[in-house]
Design a protein around this motif. Structure first.
Motif: not given
Length: 413
Positions: A344-352, A365-370
């Protein structure tokens, strides 16, 4: 440019039958499906090219008849049949087909039509399917284009690169200036609905005036889509070796930025709108739907040596050499060389990574707090548009497009 990379990643083995994990096909009906068909042959190797391609000389004595382009279409059709078995009773018609290379148009037009027909027979095509082939300007003529159009192709992408002979020479391109523009007219006469011209900027020895001349020639030809890519000097290429020997200068990042600004201004003035950092279209209908499948994380099956595929979070890639590819299919095995199951993390990063390059950007909404904090700073720095940010999306400004890689790095941290 859609070619397959020459270096394959590491990964777990692909089963001999190519079977996918059950979860990869869950919810498939709600995702578009495309096909990429790779043709790995070129008449000559361009000095900047790092794609998985082969000239006749490079294949001589390597792989024998199995590596020959004469029977290549039959091998690739074998993988399309295999794809049907792997995907089972998946009811989706194919939304896009993209034939890339290499130089697909080194094959007979009848071979490309046969390959497309196999996809149609096994999966069906959506009523408004986009069917593209890449073509080198020197490898096609009116009769060839007419045969492709009659066989179902409705979009074509010509590798123009430059309108200046000395720039083409540095790139080892063999067509003459003016031929790509003539190809656009011939494709229109054949009935192609959508036509793209590929340009490259930042070639050693290219001036701003050379680049403007290339843009003027491309726009003047009247395609409904133009792609413009900064030249990347890949290690191991002929161009990299020439630069290392001091024969020609290294490309310049500042010149790349200047050329991009020149391109964007020229495109906008001519009625083209950017929809991805390196791509402009006259209308929404003129956008490359196949590339949008990649950028938006849809499903696609890549057939051919070195081709990459993605279905439901599983990504895999084929063996590189045409002989090894044909041998696997002849033995009834998947030609897959390796695969990875994306977390799931791989896919989140790839989407960004991918969606941020698009005109509508990526959801905050895809972004982590940082990453969200970095996005706020990017708005203040003029790299992201403020209005979309207030609506929950990260959208690059023109300056942000120039620094897209750096912006992405900040947002995924």
């Amino acid at each position: 440019m859609d070619g397959m990379p020459s270096v394959l990643p590491d990964g777990e083995p692909v089963p001999d039958d190519g079977a996918l994990p059950r979860h990869a096909l869950e919810g498939a009906a709600g995702r578009p499906l495309g096909f990429y068909l790779h043709v790995p042959y070129c008449a000559t190797r361009c000095g900047y090219c790092d794609f998985n391609t082969y000239t006749a000389t490079e294949l001589r004595g390597s792989g024998g008849a199995l590596a020959s382009r004469d029977n290549y279409a039959a091998h690739l059709i074998g993988e399309v049949r295999q794809a049907r078995k792997v995907l089972g009773d998946d009811p989706r018609p194919v939304r896009t087909v993209f034939v890339g290379g290499g130089t697909p148009t080194l094959l007979a037009a009848a071979d490309l039509v046969r390959m497309l027909a196999a996809v149609r027979e096994e999966f069906g095509l959506a009523e408004d399917a986009e069917i593209t082939t890449e073509a080198n300007p020197e490898s096609v003529g009116p009769d060839y284009l007419a045969e492709l159009r009659e066989g179902g192709f409705n979009r074509i992408s010509f590798g123009m690169q430059s309108a200046r002979q000395h720039v083409l020479k540095i790139l080892d391109r063999t067509h003459t200036p003016g031929r790509p523009e003539a190809c656009v007219a011939e494709a229109r006469a054949a009935g192609f609905e959508h036509i793209n011209l590929d340009l490259i900027y930042g070639t050693p020895g290219e001036s701003d005036d050379d680049w403007r001349a290339s843009l003027d020639a491309a726009i003047g030809a009247g395609p409904d889509h133009v792609s413009a890519y900064a030249l990347i000097v890949e290690e191991g290429t002929g161009l990299a070796r020439r630069i290392k020997r001091g024969e020609i200068p290294m490309t310049d990042d500042d010149a790349h930025a200047d050329r991009y600004l020149i391109a964007d201004e020229a495109m906008a003035a001519a009625g083209y709108s950017w929809y991805e950092v390196s791509n402009w279209a006259r209308t929404p209908e003129g956008r490359c739907l196949h590339n949008e499948l990649y950028w938006r994380g849809a499903d696609w099956w890549g057939a051919g040596p070195g081709a990459h595929s993605h279905v439901g979070g599983v990504r895999w890639w084929n063996v590189k050499h045409p002989g090894a590819y044909a041998q696997a299919l002849a033995e009834g095995r998947s030609p897959g060389a390796g695969r990875e199951i994306l977390s799931a993390e791989d896919r989140r990063v790839e989407r960004i990574l991918l969606e941020l390059r698009l005109v509508d950007g990526c959801p905050l909404s895809l972004l982590a707090p940082a990453g969200l904090a970095a996005a706020r700073r990017a708005v203040d720095d003029g790299l992201l548009e403020p209005a979309p940010f207030e609506d929950g999306r990260a959208v690059l400004t023109l300056r942000g497009r120039l620094l897209a890689d750096a912006v992405v790095r900040d947002l995924v941290d």
